[in-house]
Structures are given as structure tokens and as C-alpha cells.
Design a protein around this motif. Sequence first.
Motif, PDB file in Angstrom:
ATOM      1  N   MET B  61       0.182  -6.719 -53.377  1.00  0.00           N
ATOM      2  CA  MET B  61      -0.035  -8.104 -52.940  1.00  0.00           C
ATOM      3  C   MET B  61       0.637  -9.082 -53.897  1.00  0.00           C
ATOM      4  SD  MET B  61      -4.037  -8.166 -54.102  1.00  0.00           S
ATOM      5  CE  MET B  61      -4.255  -6.608 -53.279  1.00  0.00           C
ATOM      6  N   THR B  62       0.614 -10.344 -53.497  1.00  0.00           N
ATOM      7  CA  THR B  62       1.116 -11.395 -54.374  1.00  0.00           C
ATOM      8  C   THR B  62      -0.077 -12.231 -54.819  1.00  0.00           C
ATOM      9  OG1 THR B  62       3.164 -11.418 -53.117  1.00  0.00           O
ATOM     10  CG2 THR B  62       2.749 -13.329 -54.517  1.00  0.00           C
ATOM     11  N   ILE B  63      -0.253 -12.365 -56.127  1.00  0.00           N
ATOM     12  CA  ILE B  63      -1.393 -13.139 -56.642  1.00  0.00           C
ATOM     13  C   ILE B  63      -0.857 -14.389 -57.352  1.00  0.00           C
ATOM     14  CG2 ILE B  63      -3.443 -13.120 -58.131  1.00  0.00           C
ATOM     15  CD1 ILE B  63      -3.453 -10.053 -57.871  1.00  0.00           C
ATOM     16  N   ALA B  64      -1.250 -15.542 -56.841  1.00  0.00           N
ATOM     17  CA  ALA B  64      -0.809 -16.808 -57.454  1.00  0.00           C
ATOM     18  C   ALA B  64      -2.010 -17.485 -58.094  1.00  0.00           C
ATOM     19  CB  ALA B  64      -0.186 -17.701 -56.405  1.00  0.00           C
ATOM     20  N   ASN B  65      -1.787 -18.055 -59.253  1.00  0.00           N
ATOM     21  CA  ASN B  65      -2.842 -18.809 -59.936  1.00  0.00           C
ATOM     22  C   ASN B  65      -2.377 -20.259 -60.037  1.00  0.00           C
ATOM     23  OD1 ASN B  65      -4.730 -19.902 -61.631  1.00  0.00           O
ATOM     24  ND2 ASN B  65      -4.392 -18.462 -63.328  1.00  0.00           N
ATOM     25  N   THR B  66      -2.959 -21.103 -59.196  1.00  0.00           N
ATOM     26  CA  THR B  66      -2.535 -22.505 -59.176  1.00  0.00           C
ATOM     27  C   THR B  66      -3.379 -23.366 -60.113  1.00  0.00           C
ATOM     28  OG1 THR B  66      -3.923 -22.857 -57.244  1.00  0.00           O
ATOM     29  CG2 THR B  66      -1.602 -22.412 -56.812  1.00  0.00           C
ATOM     30  N   GLY B  67      -4.289 -22.720 -60.826  1.00  0.00           N
ATOM     31  CA  GLY B  67      -5.131 -23.461 -61.764  1.00  0.00           C
ATOM     32  C   GLY B  67      -4.415 -23.704 -63.083  1.00  0.00           C
ATOM     33  N   ASP B  68      -5.115 -24.355 -64.026  1.00  0.00           N
ATOM     34  CA  ASP B  68      -4.481 -24.651 -65.311  1.00  0.00           C
ATOM     35  C   ASP B  68      -4.939 -23.696 -66.418  1.00  0.00           C
ATOM     36  OD1 ASP B  68      -7.017 -25.577 -65.482  1.00  0.00           O
ATOM     37  OD2 ASP B  68      -6.505 -27.666 -65.924  1.00  0.00           O
ATOM     38  N   GLY B  69      -5.680 -22.663 -66.023  1.00  0.00           N
ATOM     39  CA  GLY B  69      -6.090 -21.665 -67.010  1.00  0.00           C
ATOM     40  C   GLY B  69      -5.691 -20.269 -66.554  1.00  0.00           C
ATOM     41  N   ALA B  70      -5.322 -19.424 -67.504  1.00  0.00           N
ATOM     42  CA  ALA B  70      -4.944 -18.049 -67.175  1.00  0.00           C
ATOM     43  C   ALA B  70      -6.170 -17.264 -66.710  1.00  0.00           C
ATOM     44  CB  ALA B  70      -4.325 -17.375 -68.378  1.00  0.00           C
ATOM     45  N   LEU B 105      -5.098  -7.246 -65.581  1.00  0.00           N
ATOM     46  CA  LEU B 105      -3.731  -7.766 -65.468  1.00  0.00           C
ATOM     47  C   LEU B 105      -3.781  -9.287 -65.548  1.00  0.00           C
ATOM     48  CD1 LEU B 105      -0.697  -7.511 -64.665  1.00  0.00           C
ATOM     49  CD2 LEU B 105      -1.461  -7.466 -62.282  1.00  0.00           C
ATOM     50  N   GLU B 106      -3.050  -9.854 -66.486  1.00  0.00           N
ATOM     51  CA  GLU B 106      -3.079 -11.305 -66.645  1.00  0.00           C
ATOM     52  C   GLU B 106      -2.349 -12.013 -65.514  1.00  0.00           C
ATOM     53  OE1 GLU B 106      -2.513 -13.240 -70.490  1.00  0.00           O
ATOM     54  OE2 GLU B 106      -1.342 -14.770 -69.479  1.00  0.00           O
ATOM     55  N   ILE B 107      -2.993 -13.041 -64.988  1.00  0.00           N
ATOM     56  CA  ILE B 107      -2.355 -13.895 -63.990  1.00  0.00           C
ATOM     57  C   ILE B 107      -2.239 -15.262 -64.690  1.00  0.00           C
ATOM     58  CG2 ILE B 107      -2.418 -14.730 -61.596  1.00  0.00           C
ATOM     59  CD1 ILE B 107      -2.774 -11.656 -61.754  1.00  0.00           C
ATOM     60  N   PRO B 108      -1.052 -15.583 -65.227  1.00  0.00           N
ATOM     61  CA  PRO B 108      -0.928 -16.808 -66.031  1.00  0.00           C
ATOM     62  C   PRO B 108      -1.184 -18.078 -65.225  1.00  0.00           C
ATOM     63  CG  PRO B 108       1.217 -15.694 -65.778  1.00  0.00           C
ATOM     64  CD  PRO B 108       0.195 -14.839 -65.093  1.00  0.00           C
ATOM     65  N   ALA B 109      -1.632 -19.114 -65.903  1.00  0.00           N
ATOM     66  CA  ALA B 109      -1.854 -20.405 -65.255  1.00  0.00           C
ATOM     67  C   ALA B 109      -0.548 -20.866 -64.622  1.00  0.00           C
ATOM     68  CB  ALA B 109      -2.317 -21.419 -66.290  1.00  0.00           C
ATOM     69  N   GLY B 110      -0.621 -21.258 -63.373  1.00  0.00           N
ATOM     70  CA  GLY B 110       0.581 -21.721 -62.675  1.00  0.00           C
ATOM     71  C   GLY B 110       1.555 -20.598 -62.373  1.00  0.00           C
ATOM     72  N   GLY B 111       1.144 -19.352 -62.590  1.00  0.00           N
ATOM     73  CA  GLY B 111       2.063 -18.222 -62.406  1.00  0.00           C
ATOM     74  C   GLY B 111       1.748 -17.392 -61.177  1.00  0.00           C
ATOM     75  N   THR B 112       2.708 -16.541 -60.803  1.00  0.00           N
ATOM     76  CA  THR B 112       2.548 -15.640 -59.668  1.00  0.00           C
ATOM     77  C   THR B 112       2.882 -14.226 -60.136  1.00  0.00           C
ATOM     78  OG1 THR B 112       3.181 -17.365 -58.136  1.00  0.00           O
ATOM     79  CG2 THR B 112       3.376 -15.125 -57.328  1.00  0.00           C
ATOM     80  N   VAL B 113       2.025 -13.279 -59.805  1.00  0.00           N
ATOM     81  CA  VAL B 113       2.292 -11.882 -60.177  1.00  0.00           C
ATOM     82  C   VAL B 113       2.372 -11.048 -58.910  1.00  0.00           C
ATOM     83  CG1 VAL B 113       1.422  -9.870 -61.439  1.00  0.00           C
ATOM     84  CG2 VAL B 113       1.107 -12.161 -62.392  1.00  0.00           C
ATOM     85  N   MET B 114       3.442 -10.283 -58.801  1.00  0.00           N
ATOM     86  CA  MET B 114       3.636  -9.425 -57.633  1.00  0.00           C
ATOM     87  C   MET B 114       3.134  -8.022 -57.946  1.00  0.00           C
ATOM     88  SD  MET B 114       5.770 -10.456 -54.949  1.00  0.00           S
ATOM     89  CE  MET B 114       7.024  -9.204 -54.705  1.00  0.00           C
ATOM     90  N   LEU B 115       2.293  -7.502 -57.069  1.00  0.00           N
ATOM     91  CA  LEU B 115       1.882  -6.107 -57.170  1.00  0.00           C
ATOM     92  C   LEU B 115       2.705  -5.385 -56.107  1.00  0.00           C
ATOM     93  CD1 LEU B 115      -0.460  -7.623 -58.595  1.00  0.00           C
ATOM     94  CD2 LEU B 115      -1.991  -5.898 -57.691  1.00  0.00           C
ATOM     95  N   ALA B 116       3.599  -4.506 -56.535  1.00  0.00           N
ATOM     96  CA  ALA B 116       4.543  -3.888 -55.599  1.00  0.00           C
ATOM     97  C   ALA B 116       4.812  -2.444 -55.994  1.00  0.00           C
ATOM     98  CB  ALA B 116       5.846  -4.685 -55.602  1.00  0.00           C
ATOM     99  N   PRO B 117       5.298  -1.616 -55.046  1.00  0.00           N
ATOM    100  CA  PRO B 117       5.595  -0.223 -55.385  1.00  0.00           C
ATOM    101  C   PRO B 117       6.518  -0.118 -56.607  1.00  0.00           C
ATOM    102  CG  PRO B 117       5.741  -0.508 -53.032  1.00  0.00           C
ATOM    103  CD  PRO B 117       5.542  -1.883 -53.626  1.00  0.00           C
TER     104      PRO B 117
END
Lengths: 217, 169
Positions: B61-70, B105-117
Motif C-alpha cells: 500500500m501507499t501510506i501518506a502522513n499529512t500531519g506535522d509529526g512523524a 516503519l517510520e512514516i515521516p511527517a509530510g512524507g509518503t512511504v510505499m509498501l511494494a513487492p
Amino acid sequence: MTDNIPQTDAEHVAASRPKKLRLVRLFLWSAVALLGGGLLFMMVSEKDRETVEQDNYAGSVGGPFALTAPDGSIVTDQTLKGKPFAIFFGFTRCPDVCPTTLSRLTKLRKEMGEDGNKFEIVFVSVDPEYDSPEDVGRYIALFGTPIIGLTGSSKEIADTAKAYHAFYEKVPVEGGDYTIDHSAGVYLMDAEGNLQSIIDYHEKLETSLAKLKRLVG
Amino acid sequence: MPVRSIFAAAALTGVVLLSACDPAPEAEAPAESETASSQINISNAWSRETAEGQDAGGAFMTIANTGDGADRLLGGTTPVAQEVQVHTVDMTGGVMRMRQLKDGLEIPAGGTVMLAPGNFHIMLMQLKHPLEQETTVPITLQFEKAGDVAVELVVQPVGSEGPMGNDHD
């Protein structure tokens, strides 16, 4: 400067300056050429060494093995002789790299049309503890193309992996379960059972396709 | 060999060596304040069909964190598996090594992490039944700050490498 021809001061200066410069320039260019040549030599000898290593490796990959197919029949290196094959080591509970690799091989085989039937796809389980021949049979059936799925006793699998220089190692995970680290390359073996090339997980599909075409060509 | 080619080779070697020394760009996590909060949005959640007897599956999946904290993805629960773990895959030296990220798994503030094969993924362990294509599987993911986030995994054919069953490359 050892010239015996008499020269005036002015003439001497005029003649020796360019000569000095020429010497300096010659020296500098020689240094550059030596450096460049040295680097080039290093590059070439490095390449030679790689080729030699690859050739040595090629001769030693593959060899005798005996494993069990889902229908209970025994498949050996002799059974596979006469047709090229692509052999991959994995385990059925591998959720990621194994299904990706097997489905890419399936896609490439379909893309090759008739030629796609000129090689076998062989899957060898490195999880003798979990993967029964029936488990392997159900797993390979997912891919919708004929795959020779093999498993065996711990020793039979260890012997096969050793013949192919394939690495695998059981690693415990939280909760009492385990995962298995394993070589992810697909070994492309010719009809005689000799290594022709290896498909890398990260290479482009076109590259893998070219290798498979060469395998059956 | 002409002298010019040797110079060219030397120059080229220099360029190659220099570029090899170039450090890979690293994502910089913005500084976190005491009041920082995370806002998790998950999209394109999918899984792959599994065979009977194959008791592990992957979720991507794609996980986006639109908040200001990790934030950190720690794990989760699903009715189809006994255990849900966050994993990473290392392919160094042509060897596949799958490892649990015990600290999440860290999802940084304002960042997007892709979980992929071939990369980060969620491992569904000890599946209670095979995952069938064209079905959906509920999963509740647990984040350190955002808490529980529920998503539906769309089960794709085994050959899929993306959420829409798209191909490699």
C-alpha cells in the motif's frame, strides 16, 4: 643546454625558453598518459578477471540432484537433460520475491509464443520442513503455466542447492515462525545442464527476455 | 590504442569514480515539536492471491502522513491471519533476506512511504484460509501515534506487481 654552438645571450634565452616549456609539457603529458594508461590497464585487467571468474563459476553450477515432484515422481538432473531450463530456489510461504519471480517467468514465456515451450521452469523449495510435494503442487498451479515444482528431504535440498551454488538459510521470526533467506537469481541452464546465464531480480524484463531467447535459440 | 582514447578512458574512469562516491540523497525528517501530530492516509492497499497450504501472504500500500509529526507503522490485525508483521526485504548480493521491522516503519511527517513487492511490506502470517483474487480482506493497521487505521486489501492475481495488477517497470 650542452650545445657547443656559441650563442648570444639573447639567442640563448629565446631558444631555451620554448625548449624548457616543451620539456615541462612533455613531462606533464607523459604523466597524464601514464596515469590514464594505468587506469585503463586496471579497468581491462579487472574485466578479464571478472570474465575468468564467471567462466569458472559457469562450469561448476549445476550437477546431479534428485527431488520429488507433486505427483510423487522423482525428478533428477538426468530427467531434465535434453531441454534448457530456468531453475529458481524459493519457498511457498515467501509472499514477495518468489511469486514475483515465477510470475515474471510466466509472462516472459507467454511473450515468447512457441519458443516459450522450449524451456522448462523449475521451482525448488528450500523449505523441506513446511513444503510437501502437494504444497508445492498447489503453489505452482497459481501461475497458470507448466512449472516443475520440486521438494525433498533436507539433505536432498541441501545437495541440490550446493550443486547450484544457491544459498539458503532459515531465520527465526517473532512468534516462533521462521523465514528463509535464499538466492533470488534464476539460473538459466542449457540442454546439457550447464549454466548459460542468470536472471537478476532487479534487471529489466527486456534483459531477461533476451537471455531466455538466447537460452532456446 | 590511440593516446586520445587512453585520455578519454582515464577521464571516464574519473567520472565513474566520482559519481560512485556521490552519496545517495537521504530524506530529511523535519524537526518534530511537542505538539506535532500525524495524519495517516492509506491508498492502493492490495494483496496477492495465495494457494491452499501457502500460509503467508503479503500486503502492499501507499501510506501518506499529512500531519506535522512523524509516525510509525507497528503492525496490525486481520481476521484472515494469526499475525501481522511489518517487514523489509534486502536483496544485497542476489540473496533475498526478509526481516521484521521490530521497531516498526517510520512514516515521516509530510512524507509518503510505499509498501511494494521487493521492499517494505506487511506480512500476513499463518493465514486461516487462502486469499482469493477479486475479493477484499479487511485489515486494521496500528500506528504509534495515529492509532488504529482500518483499510481493505484488494486481492490481486499472483502475477500482479501493483495495486491495479500492473506489470513490472
